[in-house]
Design an enzyme around this catalytic site. Structure first.
Site, PDB file in Angstrom:
ATOM      1  N   GLY A 326       0.823  -1.208   0.000  1.00  0.00           N
ATOM      2  CA  GLY A 326       0.000   0.000   0.000  1.00  0.00           C
ATOM      3  C   GLY A 326       0.854   1.254   0.000  1.00  0.00           C
ATOM      4  O   GLY A 326       1.924   1.314  -0.618  1.00  0.00           O
ATOM      5  N   SER A 327       0.396   2.263   0.716  1.00  0.00           N
ATOM      6  CA  SER A 327       1.049   3.572   0.672  1.00  0.00           C
ATOM      7  C   SER A 327       2.410   3.605   1.337  1.00  0.00           C
ATOM      8  O   SER A 327       3.149   4.587   1.185  1.00  0.00           O
ATOM      9  CB  SER A 327       0.139   4.624   1.308  1.00  0.00           C
ATOM     10  OG  SER A 327      -1.025   4.800   0.528  1.00  0.00           O
ATOM     11  N   THR A 328       2.791   2.533   2.069  1.00  0.00           N
ATOM     12  CA  THR A 328       4.147   2.504   2.619  1.00  0.00           C
ATOM     13  C   THR A 328       5.183   2.366   1.502  1.00  0.00           C
ATOM     14  O   THR A 328       6.377   2.538   1.739  1.00  0.00           O
ATOM     15  CB  THR A 328       4.321   1.346   3.613  1.00  0.00           C
ATOM     16  OG1 THR A 328       4.122   0.098   2.940  1.00  0.00           O
ATOM     17  CG2 THR A 328       3.323   1.460   4.760  1.00  0.00           C
ATOM     18  N   PHE A 329       4.709   2.084   0.282  1.00  0.00           N
ATOM     19  CA  PHE A 329       5.597   1.941  -0.882  1.00  0.00           C
ATOM     20  C   PHE A 329       5.858   3.281  -1.574  1.00  0.00           C
ATOM     21  O   PHE A 329       6.724   3.380  -2.442  1.00  0.00           O
ATOM     22  CB  PHE A 329       4.942   0.967  -1.879  1.00  0.00           C
ATOM     23  CG  PHE A 329       5.802   0.545  -3.036  1.00  0.00           C
ATOM     24  CD1 PHE A 329       6.727  -0.468  -2.918  1.00  0.00           C
ATOM     25  CD2 PHE A 329       5.670   1.173  -4.271  1.00  0.00           C
ATOM     26  CE1 PHE A 329       7.506  -0.870  -3.997  1.00  0.00           C
ATOM     27  CE2 PHE A 329       6.442   0.781  -5.358  1.00  0.00           C
ATOM     28  CZ  PHE A 329       7.364  -0.246  -5.216  1.00  0.00           C
ATOM     29  N   LYS A 330       5.126   4.321  -1.207  1.00  0.00           N
ATOM     30  CA  LYS A 330       5.178   5.577  -1.963  1.00  0.00           C
ATOM     31  C   LYS A 330       6.551   6.242  -1.934  1.00  0.00           C
ATOM     32  O   LYS A 330       6.910   6.972  -2.864  1.00  0.00           O
ATOM     33  CB  LYS A 330       4.104   6.532  -1.445  1.00  0.00           C
ATOM     34  CG  LYS A 330       2.700   6.099  -1.838  1.00  0.00           C
ATOM     35  CD  LYS A 330       1.616   6.980  -1.240  1.00  0.00           C
ATOM     36  CE  LYS A 330       0.229   6.558  -1.736  1.00  0.00           C
ATOM     37  NZ  LYS A 330      -0.868   7.319  -1.108  1.00  0.00           N
TER      38      LYS A 330
END
Length: 649
Positions: A326-330
């Site tokens: 999820g957004s921890t990959f951004k």
């Protein structure tokens, strides 16, 4: 007719000659026998003595003491305890059924136990001792010993068995031992003769399995005199084996216990690492199980309960669980774009709540949009559209390369079972595995950690360490073997542009400390302990157009297994970081509301070297937090001692 004297004389001469020849032949033969006997008695006596000795003396292997496993501070995580057991020799005991029924009057043996023991006895030769019951307490052994004269062939013995004082806390990382199976033997090209000893136990999962050769030690032996049918008569001498090596882990018992207790009844995991060394301080996977059940011989009912639990207590989610990050990959997408010079941190992108590309509409989690955002605000508020836009410029090749640079898609060499490499997708991967070309929609989905991207909690913790240090930190679980410290892996610089990385770190700080940040509700108010982090929520099922038109239901309105995974990664302090934490709560819903509070409590416990300090929390939260800390403190007790439970043949 009467023979003449001359004929008699010739006949006598012939007989004398024949007698002489026969006598000489006998003397030669006797001489040969004497020489051969001399050779056998003197020249080859030692060889034949040894052959005779081997016919009456057997050498039996003695299992060595297994090495002890410690945490970083010396707390014992796996040790050996005395195991009292009862054995029966059929030829001395007589009728097995009668002997077992007499024994059942002294110690508890159910009819099922007696049936099982009788079958075991009849499978062996009459003089072979068979274990009837083990894990007995001293009172039971004493009763059997006192009644020994009335029970020939029944003998109490003492040996060693494995014990895990902290039970479920380290079940997935330390693992457990169990009896050698046929599969265990098939996996080894030249099995150690120790593995052939009946009921010998070896590591099955975790450190116990991966460091089996180190922990096992080398066998001793005893020489025993046996009779013609192999029955033991007496022990001639004994030489104990060399114990296995002791292993000290980097794990911290207090932090591990707190992390596991904080995860509670959720299906979740948490990893804590030292950002400078890569030492893994906690690997908490919830729910867990008591490894001592497997050592004693787990019951069918207990095993079925673990196997059928939808929260998968036997799975080590920290390294086996692979989730869309999820957004921890951004941060990966941002660094890929900025390092390639395809965007700048100050550049703004307009977010109306969606982005249209390749004939599709890709939605932001905020349906109303975020307006104009730059890198800092996009990370702080977790704007999806900003990263959709970056991904179209940077492409999957650069995103894939940056993800690998930050430690994703790598199977780390730790002594744990079933470690997953996650999935860092590429064009080649999709072509080989899916038989299709990569499309722009795949890149857009990957930019926010969805689509094909998968990561384990351990990988997310490594990524966070690298973001905090700009070095290629590698995880490390073994601190020392027999007090010889193991080397720390190389940690070369990542080579990320410091100014660019500082902007990404600023965005993570704002996510946790800005009043518009997604993790602001889980902020740390103590300046010296503040954290920088990033929330994430990853979809398990795609939202259809019809569902979106009808209005997407709240997470708590969905069945548990259809809810989003909740994620959070962070490091602290935000200046000169020391610790990194990743938390994944399966089907937990929102990363900001579920995973972030857990991660904050764990990273505060790491920094405080114990329970989290109450003054680090916002004032309105302190009453609730105080109650939570008190409850967890009561759950974290001293190490257990072996109980009186036992298993039977």
């Amino acid at each position: 007719m009467k023979r003449s004297p001359k004929d008699n004389e010739d006949s006598a001469r012939r007989i004398s000659r024949r007698a002489a020849l026969l006598g000489g032949a006998q003397l030669v033969f006797a001489g040969v026998l004497v020489l051969r006997m001399r050779s056998l008695q003197l020249g080859q006596s030692e060889e034949f003595r040894l052959l005779a000795e081997e016919n009456r003396i057997n050498i039996r292997l003695l299992p060595p003491a297994r090495g002890v496993i410690y945490d970083r501070a010396g707390a014992v995580l796996a040790t050996n305890v005395q195991n009292y057991r009862i054995v029966l020799v059929r030829e001395d005991a007589g009728e097995p059924r009668e002997a077992l029924e007499r024994l059942a009057q002294i110690i508890a043996l159910t009819p099922e136990d007696i049936e099982r023991a009788e079958r075991e006895i009849m499978r062996h030769r009459p003089f072979v001792p068979v274990t009837i019951a083990d894990q007995l307490n001293w009172e039971e052994v004493a009763r059997v010993a006192a009644n020994a004269p009335a029970m020939p062939g029944v003998t109490p013995e003492v040996g060693w068995t494995r014990f895990y004082p902290f039970g479920a806390e380290f079940a997935h990382s330390v693992g457990y031992v169990g009896p050698v199976s046929e599969r265990d033997l098939e996996e080894r090209e030249n099995p150690d003769p120790l593995l052939m000893i009946p009921r010998f136990q070896i590591g099955k999962i975790g450190v116990e399995r991966e460091y089996e050769d180190t922990l096992r030690g080398s066998a001793g032996h005893r020489r025993i005199e046996v009779n013609a049918v192999g029955r033991e008569m007496r022990e001639l001498d004994r030489q104990e084996g060399d114990p296995g090596s002791n292993v000290r882990l980097t794990l911290d018992r207090q932090l591990q216990a707190f992390a596991l207790a904080r995860l509670g009844e959720d299906s979740a995991s948490a990893v804590v690492m030292e950002v400078q060394t890569g030492n893994v301080l906690a690997l908490a996977s919830a729910p867990s199980f008591d490894p001592n059940l497997f050592v004693r011989g787990i019951s069918v009912a207990d095993y079925a309960g673990l196997r059928d639990d939808d929260h998968r207590p036997m799975s080590n989610k920290t390294v086996q669980g692979a989730y869309p990050p999820g957004s921890t990959f951004k941060m990966v997408t941002a660094l890929a774009a900025f390092e390639a010079g395809l965007a700048t941190p100050d550049e703004r992108v307009f977010c109306p709540g969606y982005l249209e590309a390749a004939g599709r509409r890709f939605h932001c989690w905020n349906r109303g949009g975020h307006g104009r955002v730059n890198l800092t605000s996009a990370l702080s508020e977790s704007c999806d559209v900003y990263f959709y836009d970056l991904s179209q410029r940077v492409g999957i090749d650069r995103i894939n390369a940056m993800a690998e640079r930050l430690g994703l898609g790598i199977r780390y060499d730790l002594p744990l079972s079933g470690i997953s490499s996650g999935l860092n997708p590429s064009r080649e991967w999709k072509r080989d595995r899916r038989g299709a070309d990569w499309v722009i929609g795949d890149t857009i989905n990957a930019s926010i950690g969805q689509g094909f991207v998968l990561a384990t909690p351990l990988q997310l913790a490594v990524m966070t360490c690298r973001l905090a240090t700009n070095r290629a930190i590698m995880p490390r679980l073994i601190h020392a073997i027999d007090d010889i410290e193991q080397p720390i892996p190389d940690q070369p610089p990542l080579g990320l542009t410091p100014a660019v990385l500082a902007q990404v770190q600023r965005g993570m700080y704002e996510a946790s400390n800005s009043n518009r940040g997604t993790a602001y509700g889980s902020r740390i108010v103590e300046a010296s302990l503040r954290m920088a982090g990033k929330t994430g929520s990853s979809q398990v099922f795609s939202i259809t157009a019809a569902e979106r038109a009808a209005g997407v239901r709240r997470q708590d309105q969905l069945p548990w297994n259809r809810r989003d995974h909740a994620l959070f990664v962070c490091y602290a302090p935000d200046v000169d970081p020391r610790y990194a934490v990743s938390v994944v709560v399966e089907h937990g819903g929102g990363g900001s509301s579920v995973a972030a509070p857990i991660a904050r409590d764990i990273i505060l416990a790491a920094q405080n070297g114990g329970l989290p300090p109450l003054e680090a929390y916002p004032t309105p939260q302190r009453n609730r937090i105080e109650t939570m800390i008190r409850t967890i403190s009561e759950q974290i007790g001293p190490p257990a001692t072996p109980d009186n439970g036992r298993s039977r043949a």
